[in-house]
Write a protein that holds these residues in place. Structure first.
Motif, PDB file in Angstrom:
ATOM      1  N   ILE A  26       5.790  -0.262   5.801  1.00 27.47           N
ATOM      2  CA  ILE A  26       4.684   0.660   5.598  1.00 27.47           C
ATOM      3  C   ILE A  26       4.460   0.891   4.102  1.00 27.47           C
ATOM      4  O   ILE A  26       3.315   0.984   3.638  1.00 27.47           O
ATOM      5  N   ALA A  27       5.539   0.958   3.306  1.00 29.03           N
ATOM      6  CA  ALA A  27       5.389   1.168   1.867  1.00 29.03           C
ATOM      7  C   ALA A  27       4.747  -0.042   1.206  1.00 29.03           C
ATOM      8  O   ALA A  27       3.898   0.091   0.323  1.00 29.03           O
ATOM      9  N   VAL A  28       5.146  -1.233   1.652  1.00 28.87           N
ATOM     10  CA  VAL A  28       4.595  -2.468   1.076  1.00 28.87           C
ATOM     11  C   VAL A  28       3.118  -2.613   1.422  1.00 28.87           C
ATOM     12  O   VAL A  28       2.275  -2.856   0.551  1.00 28.87           O
ATOM     13  N   GLU A  29       2.789  -2.492   2.705  1.00 27.18           N
ATOM     14  CA  GLU A  29       1.404  -2.711   3.130  1.00 27.18           C
ATOM     15  C   GLU A  29       0.470  -1.637   2.578  1.00 27.18           C
ATOM     16  O   GLU A  29      -0.673  -1.924   2.216  1.00 27.18           O
ATOM     17  N   SER A  30       0.933  -0.410   2.507  1.00 26.12           N
ATOM     18  CA  SER A  30       0.101   0.644   1.921  1.00 26.12           C
ATOM     19  C   SER A  30      -0.163   0.375   0.454  1.00 26.12           C
ATOM     20  O   SER A  30      -1.267   0.601  -0.054  1.00 26.12           O
ATOM     21  N   MET A  78      -0.348  -2.509  -0.918  1.00 27.04           N
ATOM     22  CA  MET A  78      -1.278  -3.633  -1.005  1.00 27.04           C
ATOM     23  C   MET A  78      -2.682  -3.260  -0.542  1.00 27.04           C
ATOM     24  O   MET A  78      -3.615  -4.059  -0.654  1.00 27.04           O
ATOM     25  N   GLY A  79      -2.856  -2.068  -0.011  1.00 21.24           N
ATOM     26  CA  GLY A  79      -4.171  -1.655   0.470  1.00 21.24           C
ATOM     27  C   GLY A  79      -4.462  -2.104   1.876  1.00 21.24           C
ATOM     28  O   GLY A  79      -5.627  -2.237   2.260  1.00 21.24           O
ATOM     29  N   HIS A  80      -3.404  -2.343   2.677  1.00 20.69           N
ATOM     30  CA  HIS A  80      -3.562  -2.764   4.063  1.00 20.69           C
ATOM     31  C   HIS A  80      -3.163  -1.623   5.004  1.00 20.69           C
ATOM     32  O   HIS A  80      -2.420  -0.723   4.605  1.00 20.69           O
ATOM     33  N   GLU A  81      -3.645  -1.698   6.229  1.00 24.54           N
ATOM     34  CA  GLU A  81      -3.274  -0.720   7.247  1.00 24.54           C
ATOM     35  C   GLU A  81      -2.477  -1.406   8.346  1.00 24.54           C
ATOM     36  O   GLU A  81      -2.844  -2.504   8.785  1.00 24.54           O
ATOM     37  N   ALA A  85       4.193   5.761  11.013  1.00 30.37           N
ATOM     38  CA  ALA A  85       4.797   5.539   9.700  1.00 30.37           C
ATOM     39  C   ALA A  85       4.127   6.385   8.632  1.00 30.37           C
ATOM     40  O   ALA A  85       2.978   6.814   8.767  1.00 30.37           O
ATOM     41  N   ASN A  86       4.855   6.616   7.544  1.00 29.64           N
ATOM     42  CA  ASN A  86       4.337   7.403   6.432  1.00 29.64           C
ATOM     43  C   ASN A  86       5.099   7.008   5.167  1.00 29.64           C
ATOM     44  O   ASN A  86       6.314   6.779   5.210  1.00 29.64           O
ATOM     45  N   PRO A 116       7.987  10.047  -0.810  1.00 27.64           N
ATOM     46  CA  PRO A 116       8.352   9.942  -2.236  1.00 27.64           C
ATOM     47  C   PRO A 116       9.610   9.115  -2.459  1.00 27.64           C
ATOM     48  O   PRO A 116       9.725   8.425  -3.476  1.00 27.64           O
ATOM     49  N   THR A 117      10.561   9.181  -1.519  1.00 29.07           N
ATOM     50  CA  THR A 117      11.779   8.377  -1.657  1.00 29.07           C
ATOM     51  C   THR A 117      11.442   6.891  -1.640  1.00 29.07           C
ATOM     52  O   THR A 117      12.013   6.104  -2.411  1.00 29.07           O
ATOM     53  N   MET A 118      10.531   6.488  -0.764  1.00 23.98           N
ATOM     54  CA  MET A 118      10.109   5.082  -0.725  1.00 23.98           C
ATOM     55  C   MET A 118       9.455   4.671  -2.036  1.00 23.98           C
ATOM     56  O   MET A 118       9.718   3.586  -2.568  1.00 23.98           O
ATOM     57  N   GLU A 119       8.589   5.548  -2.564  1.00 26.81           N
ATOM     58  CA  GLU A 119       7.905   5.210  -3.807  1.00 26.81           C
ATOM     59  C   GLU A 119       8.891   5.129  -4.977  1.00 26.81           C
ATOM     60  O   GLU A 119       8.788   4.248  -5.820  1.00 26.81           O
TER      61      GLU A 119
END
Length: 457
Positions: A382-386, A388-391, A400-401, A404-407
């Protein structure tokens, strides 16, 4: 009940279509002639009435609409973006109307469509992707013709498995190496200046689309954003407040906001939402945040990346005039002498080396390579696709969401990739620049190298 009448030696049958004239309110009738006897004519009329009762009937006046007319009216029903509308109009003008324009909509046969499909495949100037787009538009037109009552079925086969199998050709790619990216960046500095160096690294470390980078405005770039966000959408007030807390709070995350892309409409360069309305926030590693801050401090242009002449980058033919010299390299140019004819250049540059594996390749592969890096580092889907601008579709995307930890994990892995590379840079890495650098990049890089060397120990 149909009725037949004799015309000379033949019989003609007429039947009620079940429709009334929109102006007079009178019943509309269809007819068919050329039968040898009355019984054959009546039987044909009964079949047509059966089609009418079962919603299978196509009237002669509907089916006789020419494709040239339908091509014009069909385009008026489209609810698409201006670029898509322009492309569809081009497909119809160049390929669909010249082939089918003189035929009635109802007269297009599946065999004729297959022959046309093979003809398109044999044309050397039509690539596979372009051909698929042409066929897709034609298929949409035929599906709508069925819905409009002009045909009983589309001539385009659905999920057809016919003919020999042909494997789809895919672009051959190699893994994106940090050394190649930095060589591209230094080439960009030699050709373009400090904005070029930062531009290439921004593309590689954010995965932005080129048109999004061209349209990146100062107010949406670190260190200005999120405090400088214009807040033009009243429905986004909650998002604005959350961005302030998340990216400028007690533990700030440097980030840029993808809000626009540059496109042309009717010859005019304009700002449009990103592709698929994919507005998003991209956290950036500390080294890139410092470079962006230095770049913004070096000029007062409204866009982050000014062109060589200080204007909007989207006005340039970037692929030809910028990217090809950066990726393919170029020979050194000599200064033009006043009164010396046309030889030489008003903007002499040293030789720029070609980057292995990037000669002839498009800059969009920097975006592909960014995703490779994120996947290599094991970040969540979800972090990768978001980013990249994908859903993500289905339940996975619903639940999924991006946290901040993912970022922060993305920031840490990208920073580690950068430091792991610069820690091994040779002492004399600095390229030449066509203009004096607005910052002491050499001193800044010494600090980066020292940090990288410490990380490698």
């Amino acid at each position: 009940m149909p009725y037949a009448e004799q015309r000379g030696t033949k019989w003609r049958v007429r039947w009620n279509t079940g429709k009334k004239h929109p102006d007079t309110g009178k019943w509309l009738y269809d007819s068919q002639g050329g039968f040898d006897d009355r019984d054959a004519a009546i039987a044909y009329g009964l079949d047509r009435e059966s089609d009418i009762r079962n919603d299978r009937y196509i009237s002669r006046r509907d089916g006789e609409v020419l494709m040239s007319e339908y091509c014009r009216t069909w385009q008026q029903t489209l609810d698409v973006g201006h670029l898509r509308r322009r492309n569809i109009a081009s497909y119809i003008k160049l390929y669909i109307e010249p082939r089918w324009g003189e035929l009635a909509v109802a007269d297009i046969r599946p065999s004729a469509y297959r022959a046309w499909e093979l003809w398109l495949k044999d044309q050397p100037n039509i690539g596979d992707r372009y051909r698929r787009e042409i066929l897709l538009v034609f298929s949409m037109m035929m599906d709508d013709a069925v819905n409009d009552g002009m045909r009983q079925a589309s001539p385009v086969p659905k999920q057809r498995r016919r003919g020999k199998y042909t494997k789809q050709k895919r672009e051959r790619k190699r893994p994106m190496l940090m050394g190649d990216v930095h060589q591209l960046a230094t080439n960009a500095m030699t050709f373009w200046g400090f904005p070029g160096y930062v531009y290439v690294l921004t593309m590689a470390f954010t995965g932005m689309r080129p048109a999004e980078a061209y349209a990146l405005r100062r107010e949406y770039c670190y260190p200005n954003w999120p405090a400088a966000d214009p807040r033009i959408d009243p429905d986004e007030e909650v998002r604005y407040e959350e961005d302030m807390e998340r990216y400028a709070g007690e533990q700030p995350l440097p980030a840029i906001r993808v809000e626009w892309q540059h496109q042309r409409e009717d010859g005019q360069l304009k700002l449009f939402p990103p592709k698929y309305e994919s507005r998003r926030t991209l956290v950036v590693p500390p080294f890139l945040a410092e470079l962006l801050e230095m770049l913004l401090a070096s000029h007062d242009f409204e866009y982050v990346f000014p062109s060589i002449n200080g204007g909007e980058l989207a006005h340039a033919n970037f692929t030809y005039h910028y990217w090809r010299p950066i990726a393919d390299g170029r020979k050194a140019s000599v200064p033009r002498q006043k009164g010396g004819g046309r030889g030489g250049s008003w903007r002499p540059l040293p030789e720029i080396p070609a980057v292995p594996g990037w000669a002839g390749k498009r800059q969009y592969l920097l975006r592909h390579g960014h995703k490779e890096w994120l996947d290599e580092d094991g970040h969540s889907r979800i972090a990768v696709e978001s980013r990249m601008g994908h859903e993500l579709a289905g339940v996975e995307g619903l639940y999924a969401n991006v946290t901040p930890t993912m970022e922060r994990s993305i920031v840490d892995s990208l920073q580690a990739r950068w430091l792991g590379f610069v820690g091994r840079l040779p002492a004399a890495w600095e390229p030449e620049s066509p203009t004096p650098l607005p910052v002491d990049l050499s001193e800044w890089m010494k600090v980066q190298v020292k940090m990288g060397a410490g990380l490698l120990q």
